[in-house]
Design a protein around this motif. Structure first.
Motif, mmCIF file in Angstrom:
data_model
loop_
_atom_site.group_PDB
_atom_site.id
_atom_site.type_symbol
_atom_site.label_atom_id
_atom_site.label_comp_id
_atom_site.label_asym_id
_atom_site.label_seq_id
_atom_site.Cartn_x
_atom_site.Cartn_y
_atom_site.Cartn_z
ATOM 1 N N LEU A 23 3.269 7.098 -0.352
ATOM 2 C CA LEU A 23 4.625 7.620 -0.147
ATOM 3 C C LEU A 23 5.451 7.444 -1.409
ATOM 4 O O LEU A 23 5.480 6.371 -2.005
ATOM 5 N N LEU A 24 6.123 8.510 -1.820
ATOM 6 C CA LEU A 24 6.884 8.448 -3.067
ATOM 7 C C LEU A 24 8.378 8.638 -2.829
ATOM 8 O O LEU A 24 9.195 7.948 -3.425
ATOM 9 N N GLY A 25 8.745 9.602 -1.978
ATOM 10 C CA GLY A 25 10.170 9.893 -1.800
ATOM 11 C C GLY A 25 10.400 10.798 -0.612
ATOM 12 O O GLY A 25 9.490 11.054 0.180
ATOM 13 N N ILE A 26 11.624 11.277 -0.507
ATOM 14 C CA ILE A 26 12.001 12.095 0.644
ATOM 15 C C ILE A 26 12.909 13.222 0.161
ATOM 16 O O ILE A 26 13.681 13.049 -0.785
ATOM 17 N N ILE A 27 12.768 14.400 0.782
ATOM 18 C CA ILE A 27 13.675 15.530 0.505
ATOM 19 C C ILE A 27 14.345 15.890 1.829
ATOM 20 O O ILE A 27 13.656 16.147 2.813
ATOM 21 N N THR A 28 15.680 15.905 1.858
ATOM 22 C CA THR A 28 16.373 16.341 3.073
ATOM 23 C C THR A 28 16.882 17.766 2.858
ATOM 24 O O THR A 28 16.887 18.272 1.742
ATOM 25 N N SER A 82 0.817 -1.219 0.000
ATOM 26 C CA SER A 82 0.000 0.000 0.000
ATOM 27 C C SER A 82 0.850 1.268 0.000
ATOM 28 O O SER A 82 0.431 2.288 -0.515
ATOM 29 N N GLN A 83 2.048 1.214 0.617
ATOM 30 C CA GLN A 83 2.920 2.394 0.730
ATOM 31 C C GLN A 83 2.192 3.580 1.367
ATOM 32 O O GLN A 83 2.478 4.717 1.036
ATOM 33 N N ARG A 84 1.223 3.308 2.266
ATOM 34 C CA ARG A 84 0.582 4.432 2.960
ATOM 35 C C ARG A 84 1.426 4.809 4.178
ATOM 36 O O ARG A 84 1.862 3.950 4.929
ATOM 37 N N LEU A 85 1.613 6.101 4.367
ATOM 38 C CA LEU A 85 2.600 6.591 5.341
ATOM 39 C C LEU A 85 2.066 6.554 6.773
ATOM 40 O O LEU A 85 0.932 6.945 7.024
#
Length: 811
Positions: free
Chosen positions: A784-789, A693-696
């Motif tokens: 959820l797709l990705g992350i930005i730091t 599902s990739q639900r956060l």
């Protein structure tokens, strides 16, 4: 974690204990700034050693499964070195703490007293910071004054007197030569017992250079051996630390001790540097060390940064004797997050620091200000033209200085030059001393030079700059009419012109060497010389051409029209503004420094002009340029982000990369999680409901995961590699005879910031800036797709500006 955080001395891992104290920073070879780090954080597997420091009392019998994480684990919620703190998390933790204390205070008197003392501790801390930094500043001032005079001679009445105090009570002092008295002996008098002739000059010359080299050698060796972090001005790093970065040991006790000693040595060696910038670093070290006495500040990084903002204000307050200027400097130049409460606290800290310095009275004239001036001649509207010219000069010089200094520092970083800091410092010192001795204006210390230039010529001045003709035929009091320049003035102007060239050139090479060096005083000196030259020129022009249309309305024959000292003041402000790009705080510092309240408008005009001119030639001030040169992760709040990119262009993973590494909320074993930790170097992982599902659900930090799993294996019975880790409220249904499960919900951040993949990057940059985020998750249709730091944002900004994105070293 703090710079030398006592917080995990209690023992998360035994090697954390060794690496957190700032003593371990001494092993860094060469320079401390070139940390070539891998992409994010170095993997922590080397740090997971056997941990001996837990006591066995915590182990509860096996039959009753213990939810051990109700009590906090030492080390959870702290940060690694060279990481960015999460302002949102820190602030919410502080609010929780505050709420708890407030709720308890209604229950008992003892809790009420505790809550009052908690509220009071901030003010107490400010008081201590003010006292400590004021005393240190007084100590530095007195010792630097004494050691500067030591280069030229020694007091036989008592070697601990500097020249001024030596001749203080002497009966043999004439007014013309108020610095000469039998008690004060130059080196030639001591060695060959005469002060006349060429040989005596050579002896004095030699001793001057020798002392300068000795002081500089001591300074650079102490910095190199004991505290590599004590070099430079420290303001760029403090800006970075205040924006939420962690540099361990940068504000530690070793740095404080070494910086205080070497600052005196560096200033006395006659190099073209000031003590003002480093005093801010010294005050911030005091603030950080004193924070360890208060739990509230020791454990919370965001609270500690508020204290450091106030400490920076106290530093400027003692450097210039300018308390309000200090508060404004902290607000305008150094601080990243500056709430109103910090403003009041900075005000108080600056007040206490200035008061302490005043009671030490290092200048012996019972004034706090460095360059007190007493001219009250009104300035005329026409004089704004030369003032604006000075502003243009200051802006040009500032932009030129930043360009050349950054180019030289980059050369030092990239070539062999950086490997020999001691030789470099000694070479520059030798050149400075050899060129400085023959010229009396470069031989004296820079602050004496500035106060001479700011000075207005009175009746009794014996300075060469005041050697005008027909001096004494005046009937009225202290105000002297404009008069033709004599020979002394002309020779003084020649020497000043040479001084100007020397200062302009040598400061470029001095700032950024491996010794404590401030930039305020040298840039003020450059401006003051230029201003004084222009001022004397204007004065002579008005004297010889008082019938010109521009002069005749306000400048009659024999009147005192033009004050050269005022031009020096305006020039100093213009150059300082051109280099640092300060405006408001600069003007306030200048008129607090000199006491010249009538001259706020000229100072404002010059400061504004110099900022415009310098900004036209180069966007950033010297501190921002050094931050970028060193690759610190600093998100500049002033710059606009003007490009049309979206969040999906910046986020990791990229289009063709493998999927984002995520943990599931209730289906992974301890072994799975440890494998992920060992195979990646990310500093945190998102938690999702399931792989499909990739639900956060939330976000969990790598460091907290490692510490919690380690702790559970020690303290909680039956946790083995096949134990299931879950982040939900209740444990998942398990078949019988499985090993016990491990609940880690309390280290899960349940409110991570998310943006959608189509959010424009300018909004994302704004969120990072205003909230002080560390990372932000990207979703698409709720998945959820990705992350930005923060590091990705900085790299993206650098790419858009066509710079090398890999110059940003840390995460």
């Amino acid at each position: 974690g703090a710079m030398d955080n006592k917080g995990f001395r209690q023992g998360s891992f035994s090697s954390f204990q060794s690496s957190t104290s700032d003593e371990d920073l001494m092993d860094i070879p060469g320079t401390a700034m070139d940390f070539s780090m891998r992409d994010d954080v170095p993997p922590l597997d080397r740090e997971i050693e056997e941990n001996k420091s837990y006591n066995d009392a915590g182990i509860v019998s096996a039959n009753r499964m213990m939810d051990f994480l109700e009590e906090p684990v030492p080390g959870v919620g702290t940060y690694d070195d060279f990481n960015t703190i999460d302002w949102v998390r820190e602030k919410s933790r502080d609010r929780d703490r505050h709420r708890e204390i407030t709720n308890k205070s209604k229950e008992s008197t003892w809790a009420l007293i505790h809550s009052v003392s908690d509220a009071f501790s901030g003010w107490l801390l400010m008081l201590l910071i003010g006292l400590l930094s004021g005393s240190l500043a007084g100590l530095i001032d007195i010792s630097a004054h004494w050691m500067t005079d030591l280069k030229e001679g020694i007091c036989t009445g008592g070697f601990w007197f500097n020249r001024e105090h030596c001749c203080w009570n002497s009966t043999h002092v004439t007014f013309e030569e108020k610095d000469k008295c039998p008690e004060w002996n130059s080196w030639s008098q001591l060695i060959i017992s005469t002060d006349e002739g060429a040989f005596a000059y050579i002896v004095n010359y030699f001793m001057y250079v020798l002392w300068a080299l000795l002081f500089a050698f001591l300074a650079v060796s102490l910095v190199k051996v004991f505290a590599p972090y004590a070099c430079g001005s420290g303001i760029p790093e403090i800006k970075t630390i205040l924006s939420g970065f962690i540099i361990r040991g940068y504000l530690g006790k070793w740095t404080l001790i070494i910086k205080t000693i070497t600052l005196v040595l560096a200033v006395s060696s006659g190099l073209s540097l000031g003590k003002e910038g480093p005093l801010v670093h010294v005050a911030c070290c005091c603030g950080n060390i004193l924070c360890h006495c208060f739990n509230k500040y020791r454990k919370n990084e965001a609270k500690r940064r508020e204290v450091l903002s106030a400490a920076a204000a106290a530093g400027v307050s003692v450097a210039f004797g300018a308390p309000i200027g200090g508060v404004l400097f902290s607000l305008e130049e150094v601080s990243y997050y500056f709430p109103l409460k910090t403003l009041w606290r900075s005000f108080f800290a600056a007040l206490v620091a200035a008061f302490t310095l005043r009671s030490i009275n290092p200048f012996g004239n019972s004034r706090l200000v460095l360059f007190y001036v007493e001219f009250h001649t009104p300035w005329h509207l026409f004089e704004l033209v030369p003032f604006i010219l000075l502003g243009i000069f200051g802006g040009l010089w500032g932009a030129l200085f930043i360009r050349t200094n950054i180019a030289w520092c980059r050369k030092r970083k990239t070539t062999q030059l950086g490997k020999y800091p001691v030789i470099e410092v000694l070479t520059v010192t030798a050149i400075t001393a050899i060129l400085a001795f023959p010229n009396e204006y470069t031989r004296m210390s820079t602050s004496e030079l500035i106060s001479e230039l700011f000075n207005d010529c009175g009746l009794l001045d014996s300075s060469k700059l005041c050697d005008y003709e027909n001096r004494f035929n005046t009937s009225k009091g202290g105000e002297l009419p404009d008069r033709p320049a004599g020979l002394g003035v002309y020779s003084a102007l020649w020497q000043l012109a040479l001084t100007l060239i020397l200062k302009i050139v040598i400061t470029v090479f001095t700032f950024g060497m491996k010794i404590p060096s401030g930039l305020f005083i040298p840039s003020m000196a450059v401006g003051a010389i230029a201003g004084r030259l222009l001022g004397v020129g204007m004065e002579q022009l008005a004297y010889y051409h008082h019938d010109w249309a521009i002069f005749n309305s306000w400048c009659s024959q024999g009147a005192d029209c033009i004050t050269p000292g005022l031009y020096a003041m305006v020039g100093a402000a213009a150059c300082l503004g051109g280099v640092t790009r300060m405006t408001v705080s600069l003007v306030v510092i200048m008129f607090e420094l000199t006491g010249g309240l009538e001259y706020i408008v000229p100072l404002m005009a010059a400061a504004m002009t110099s900022k415009w001119v310098a900004d036209a030639l180069g966007r950033e001030g010297i501190y921002d340029a050094h931050i970028r040169l060193n690759g610190y992760p600093f998100l500049e709040a002033k710059e606009e982000f003007a490009h049309k990119t979206l969040a999906m262009d910046v986020m990791k993973p990229r289009r063709n990369d493998p999927l984002l590494t995520a943990l599931t909320q209730d289906s992974m074993t301890v072994e799975d999680v440890e494998t992920i930790i060992n195979e990646t170097t990310y500093s945190g992982f998102p938690v999702v409901v399931s792989r499909e599902s990739q639900r956060l659900v939330g976000f969990v930090l790598r460091r907290d995961l490692i510490i919690s799993i380690e702790n559970a294996r020690k303290k909680q019975d039956g946790i083995v590699s096949t134990s299931i880790i879950y982040f939900t409220e209740h444990s998942p249904p398990m078949p019988p005879y499985t090993p016990p499960t491990l609940k880690l919900r309390n280290i899960l951040d349940l409110s991570p910031f998310t943006v959608t993949d189509l959010t424009p990057m300018e909004i994302v940059v704004d969120i990072f800036r205003k909230l002080g985020l560390r990372q932000c998750l990207v979703t698409h249709n709720g998945r959820l797709l990705g992350i930005i730091t923060k590091k990705d944002v900085l790299k993206h900004i650098a790419q858009m500006a066509n710079q090398d994105p890999d110059s940003i070293l840390f995460n």
